[in-house]
Design a protein around this motif. Structure first.
Motif, short mmCIF file in Angstrom:
data_model
loop_
_atom_site.label_atom_id
_atom_site.label_comp_id
_atom_site.label_asym_id
_atom_site.label_seq_id
_atom_site.Cartn_x
_atom_site.Cartn_y
_atom_site.Cartn_z
N LEU A 111 3.77 4.61 -2.99
CA LEU A 111 2.62 3.75 -3.23
C LEU A 111 2.53 3.52 -4.74
O LEU A 111 2.29 4.47 -5.49
N ALA A 112 2.76 2.30 -5.18
CA ALA A 112 2.64 1.98 -6.61
C ALA A 112 1.16 2.09 -7.00
O ALA A 112 0.32 2.48 -6.19
N GLY A 113 0.82 1.76 -8.21
CA GLY A 113 -0.56 1.88 -8.68
C GLY A 113 -1.48 0.80 -8.12
O GLY A 113 -1.05 -0.27 -7.70
N GLY A 114 -2.77 1.10 -8.14
CA GLY A 114 -3.78 0.14 -7.75
C GLY A 114 -3.84 -0.18 -6.26
O GLY A 114 -4.38 -1.22 -5.87
N VAL A 115 -3.32 0.69 -5.42
CA VAL A 115 -3.34 0.46 -3.97
C VAL A 115 -4.67 0.96 -3.40
O VAL A 115 -5.12 2.04 -3.74
N TYR A 116 -5.28 0.14 -2.57
CA TYR A 116 -6.51 0.51 -1.87
C TYR A 116 -6.18 0.68 -0.40
O TYR A 116 -5.61 -0.23 0.21
N ILE A 117 -6.54 1.82 0.18
CA ILE A 117 -6.39 2.03 1.62
C ILE A 117 -7.78 2.31 2.17
O ILE A 117 -8.44 3.27 1.78
N LEU A 118 -8.22 1.47 3.09
CA LEU A 118 -9.56 1.59 3.66
C LEU A 118 -9.47 1.95 5.14
O LEU A 118 -8.68 1.36 5.87
N THR A 119 -10.26 2.93 5.55
CA THR A 119 -10.32 3.31 6.96
C THR A 119 -11.66 2.94 7.57
O THR A 119 -11.90 3.22 8.73
N VAL A 121 -1.99 -3.54 -3.75
CA VAL A 121 -2.05 -3.89 -2.33
C VAL A 121 -3.34 -3.34 -1.73
O VAL A 121 -3.79 -2.25 -2.10
N VAL A 122 -3.94 -4.08 -0.80
CA VAL A 122 -5.10 -3.62 -0.05
C VAL A 122 -4.68 -3.49 1.41
O VAL A 122 -4.17 -4.44 2.00
N ILE A 123 -4.90 -2.30 1.99
CA ILE A 123 -4.60 -2.06 3.41
C ILE A 123 -5.91 -1.79 4.11
O ILE A 123 -6.65 -0.87 3.76
N LEU A 124 -6.23 -2.61 5.11
CA LEU A 124 -7.51 -2.54 5.81
C LEU A 124 -7.47 -1.58 7.00
O LEU A 124 -6.39 -1.17 7.44
N PRO A 125 -8.64 -1.21 7.53
CA PRO A 125 -8.70 -0.23 8.62
C PRO A 125 -7.87 -0.62 9.85
O PRO A 125 -7.80 -1.79 10.22
N VAL A 129 -2.78 -8.38 0.97
CA VAL A 129 -3.88 -7.83 1.75
C VAL A 129 -3.39 -7.71 3.18
O VAL A 129 -3.10 -8.71 3.84
N VAL A 130 -3.27 -6.46 3.65
CA VAL A 130 -2.67 -6.20 4.97
C VAL A 130 -3.79 -5.97 5.98
O VAL A 130 -4.52 -5.00 5.90
#
Length: 175
Positions: free
Chosen positions: A84-92, A126-130, A145-146
């Protein structure tokens, strides 16, 4: 508890008890330490995120400035050999305000796990959504945005992320 809810405004307080509020606070301190851009090293970032409840495999690289869900980090699974590179958001979770819940209904409040499978590479910002699963040996391009699952051996990119191309696993294993 009332003071904590007052500070959140119309957002709903997730903790149901003072103990839950304390655990949430400790988790936020650990996350702040893990997400720093200071050179603490990827292994230390992984250790701190594990303390928060994130399930992280072996040989994982976590860049600086990542935010792994602050409310339910226990719903995040990162398999072996993931980067995971920098600035990645993972939301659950997704937690709309009280007025929007009245309009959209309780189904707007989403809590779903995120799973990043072995060998995946998540590029910067990158943003990964729930509810998303990133397939084995897949690549998510920078700034994506995934919202939906990514199949194994696939490159995706954009907002929302779309399939750019497939990766030939036979060629990949020869290298």
């Amino acid at each position: 508890m009332a003071l904590a809810q007052e500070q959140l405004g119309s957002a709903k307080l997730e903790a149901k008890s003072t103990r839950g509020l304390f655990r949430s606070f400790i988790g936020k301190v650990l996350q702040w330490m893990a997400m720093t851009r200071f050179p603490i090293g990827a292994k230390n970032r992984c250790r701190l995120e594990r303390l928060r409840g994130v399930k992280i495999g072996r040989n994982v690289f976590l860049g600086g400035g990542n935010i792994l869900d602050r409310v339910r980090p226990d719903l995040i699974t990162i398999d072996d050999e993931v980067s995971l590179a920098g600035g990645v958001y993972i939301l659950t979770h997704s937690n709309p305000t009280t007025p929007l819940r009245a309009i959209l209904g309780e189904s707007a409040h989403v809590i779903k796990p995120v799973h990043i499978k072995k060998g995946a590479w998540i590029a910067i910002n990158v943003v990964i959504l729930p509810g998303v699963t990133i397939g084995e040996n897949s690549i998510v391009a920078a700034g994506s945005v995934v919202r939906k699952d990514v199949p194994p051996y696939t490159v995706v990119g954009g907002n929302p992320a779309k399939v750019i191309k497939s990766i030939n696993p036979v060629l990949s294993e020869e290298n």
